[in-house]
Design an enzyme around this catalytic site. Structure first.
Site, PDB file in Angstrom:
ATOM      1  N   ASP A 172       3.880  -1.030 -11.577  1.00  0.00           N
ATOM      2  CA  ASP A 172       2.678  -1.623 -10.991  1.00  0.00           C
ATOM      3  C   ASP A 172       1.510  -0.809 -11.564  1.00  0.00           C
ATOM      4  O   ASP A 172       1.638  -0.245 -12.657  1.00  0.00           O
ATOM      5  CB  ASP A 172       2.750  -1.571  -9.448  1.00  0.00           C
ATOM      6  CG  ASP A 172       1.743  -2.504  -8.790  1.00  0.00           C
ATOM      7  OD1 ASP A 172       1.972  -3.727  -8.779  1.00  0.00           O
ATOM      8  OD2 ASP A 172       0.702  -2.021  -8.301  1.00  0.00           O
TER       9      ASP A 172
ATOM     10  N   ALA B  43       8.924  -6.208  -1.676  1.00  0.00           N
ATOM     11  CA  ALA B  43       8.804  -4.763  -1.448  1.00  0.00           C
ATOM     12  C   ALA B  43       7.645  -4.225  -2.270  1.00  0.00           C
ATOM     13  O   ALA B  43       7.143  -4.901  -3.173  1.00  0.00           O
ATOM     14  CB  ALA B  43      10.085  -4.051  -1.851  1.00  0.00           C
ATOM     15  N   LYS B  44       7.224  -3.045  -1.963  1.00  0.00           N
ATOM     16  CA  LYS B  44       6.276  -2.332  -2.819  1.00  0.00           C
ATOM     17  C   LYS B  44       6.409  -0.861  -2.536  1.00  0.00           C
ATOM     18  O   LYS B  44       6.847  -0.460  -1.455  1.00  0.00           O
ATOM     19  CB  LYS B  44       4.836  -2.774  -2.494  1.00  0.00           C
ATOM     20  CG  LYS B  44       3.887  -2.524  -3.621  1.00  0.00           C
ATOM     21  CD  LYS B  44       4.120  -3.552  -4.708  1.00  0.00           C
ATOM     22  CE  LYS B  44       3.039  -3.653  -5.716  1.00  0.00           C
ATOM     23  NZ  LYS B  44       3.103  -4.971  -6.394  1.00  0.00           N
ATOM     24  N   GLY B  45       6.034  -0.052  -3.523  1.00  0.00           N
ATOM     25  CA  GLY B  45       6.057   1.395  -3.334  1.00  0.00           C
ATOM     26  C   GLY B  45       4.833   1.994  -3.957  1.00  0.00           C
ATOM     27  O   GLY B  45       4.112   1.330  -4.713  1.00  0.00           O
TER      28      GLY B  45
ATOM     29  N   VAL C 163       8.028   0.146   0.999  1.00  0.00           N
ATOM     30  CA  VAL C 163       8.036  -0.802   2.116  1.00  0.00           C
ATOM     31  C   VAL C 163       8.858  -2.030   1.728  1.00  0.00           C
ATOM     32  O   VAL C 163       8.702  -2.570   0.632  1.00  0.00           O
ATOM     33  CB  VAL C 163       6.587  -1.234   2.474  1.00  0.00           C
ATOM     34  CG1 VAL C 163       6.595  -2.401   3.451  1.00  0.00           C
ATOM     35  CG2 VAL C 163       5.799  -0.061   3.051  1.00  0.00           C
TER      36      VAL C 163
END
Ligand code: GLU
Length: 416
Positions: free
Chosen positions: A146, A105-107, A60
């Site tokens: 992460d 962002a992050k995934g 995202v």
């Protein structure tokens, strides 16, 4: 009371609160409520037993007004779109608080990495990267570690991307080992940044580091390094825990020995030089500093009135619900919110990205002193707003961040 524990509801309610506080332009507010882009990919992987399993992966981009999308990738069974959107939004604010030129962002991939072999994890990582090959890039979207991802996984991302474009591009991902273009100091950076922020807060409160007792929830890369660094700086680390349980010793724990024990046994639970305690007990322990460095929603309205620490430094993203936040505030606790307390990680990712683009690498001292400068300045900026506007540190962080991202959006204007 009894508020939602959906991270997206929480992230949105935090945004709505700051929008009200600063009278944010409704057009900007609405834009911030929605992520710029969401990608959902299917990742078919052949498992070691020959069967094929299809995992779901996410990426995202919440907002890229201030620079390329930046944020980690999480491998965890509970990963879902709402969580990834919330984490991406928090990255937008985090990068803005420390004033580094990235968007948020992050995934994530919904999987249980603890039950997967190295070969399965490698296939999962390469296929996830390959499904997003046109999304990732050093000028577009730069992933990082992460929860339950690590430098080895970042190396596979770097390799998959580099093989696909035909040359080595270290800056497509950060959190890599130094041998493949990573930076010195990245592993410890989130913990180190958290301790820098704690030093700044202690100074404002007129307290000495060597009089502090610390409890750390989560003994992974963030929690371990925060514990080890704060102990070296003079505080006593009296309790730590991981997903299997914790250990408590009022006389202090040897963080390095404890790390070794965890490496060999898989948990800090059962460490001989201390007493067993549960994760819940750790949060409510008599101590001066509590560092939740594990997952979201650990401090809720159910336990907030039993937290005894005077200072809570959020090593994890979103460990405190808004209800708990209110209770802690009423009880006079000092909060170092996630978007500043754990910003040392992405700040050092920024250094890694810069070094990779220039193919020119810095000494560890240079990395750490630049990190200190950025963390100290961010803390001063936030403290000043908190004092000036008589708001909480969390609200002050949000005011700083939302104003910075709004300014960039307004200057860039609306296309077409
Ligand atoms: N996953 C980390 C965070 O939540 C680091 C992100 C990065 O370095 O890009 O801040």
């Amino acid at each position: 009371m009894g508020g939602s524990e959906n991270p997206l509801d929480i992230a949105l309610s935090q945004l709505d609160m700051v929008a009200k506080q600063i009278n944010l332009d409704p057009a900007i507010h609405n834009r911030f409520r929605k992520p710029f882009k969401c990608f959902i990919v299917s990742i078919p992987i052949r498992l070691d037993d020959g069967s094929v399993e299809v995992f779901t992966g996410y990426r995202v981009h919440h907002n890229t007004s201030r620079g390329p999308a930046k944020g980690g990738i999480r491998y965890h069974p509970d990963v879902n779109l709402d969580e990834v959107i919330a984490l991406a939004m928090w990255m937008t604010w985090k990068c803005a608080v420390v004033d580094i030129p990235f968007g948020g962002a992050k995934g994530g991939v919904a999987c249980n990495p603890k039950a997967m072999s190295r070969a399965e994890l490698q296939r999962l990582t390469r296929r996830y990267t390959s499904e997003l090959i046109n999304v990732f890039g050093p000028q577009t979207d730069i992933p990082a570690p992460d929860v339950y991802t690590n430098p080895q996984i970042m190396s596979w991302i770097m390799d998959t991307y580099s093989v696909s474009i035909g040359y080595v591009e270290p800056s497509v991902v950060t959190g890599k080992p130094p041998a493949v273009g990573g930076t010195l100091g990245r592993q410890e950076a989130t913990g180190r940044g958290c301790v820098f922020a704690l030093h700044s807060l202690l100074k404002k409160l007129g307290k000495n580091i060597d009089e502090q007792t610390v409890a750390v929830q989560g003994f992974g890369k963030v929690g371990y390094n925060a514990a080890d660094i704060i102990r070296n700086d003079g505080a006593e680390v009296i309790a730590v825990s991981d997903s299997k349980g914790g250990v408590y010793n009022p006389k202090g724990l040897d963080t390095k020995k404890l790390w070794q024990f965890k490496e060999e046994s898989g948990s800090v639970h059962g460490y001989p030089d201390g007493d067993d305690l549960s994760n819940e007990e750790l949060l409510e322990l008599e101590c001066s500093i509590l560092i939740p460095a594990a997952m979201e929603n650990q401090i809720t309205e159910k336990n907030a009135d039993r937290i005894k620490a005077e200072i809570i430094a959020e090593g994890a993203n979103g460990p405190t619900t808004p209800d708990a936040d209110r209770i802690l505030l009423e009880r006079g606790k000092h909060m170092l919110p996630d978007i500043i307390a754990n910003a040392g990680g992405v700040t050092t990712s920024y250094f890694e990205w810069v070094q990779g683009l220039e193919r020119y690498f810095w000494s560890e001292d240079e990395v750490n002193s630049k990190l200190k400068r950025i963390m100290d300045l961010a803390f001063e900026n936030v403290w000043e707003i908190a004092t000036r506007d008589k708001v909480t540190m969390r609200m002050a962080c949000y005011i700083l961040a939302v104003n910075r991202v709004s300014e960039a959006m307004l200057l860039r204007g609306l296309y077409p």
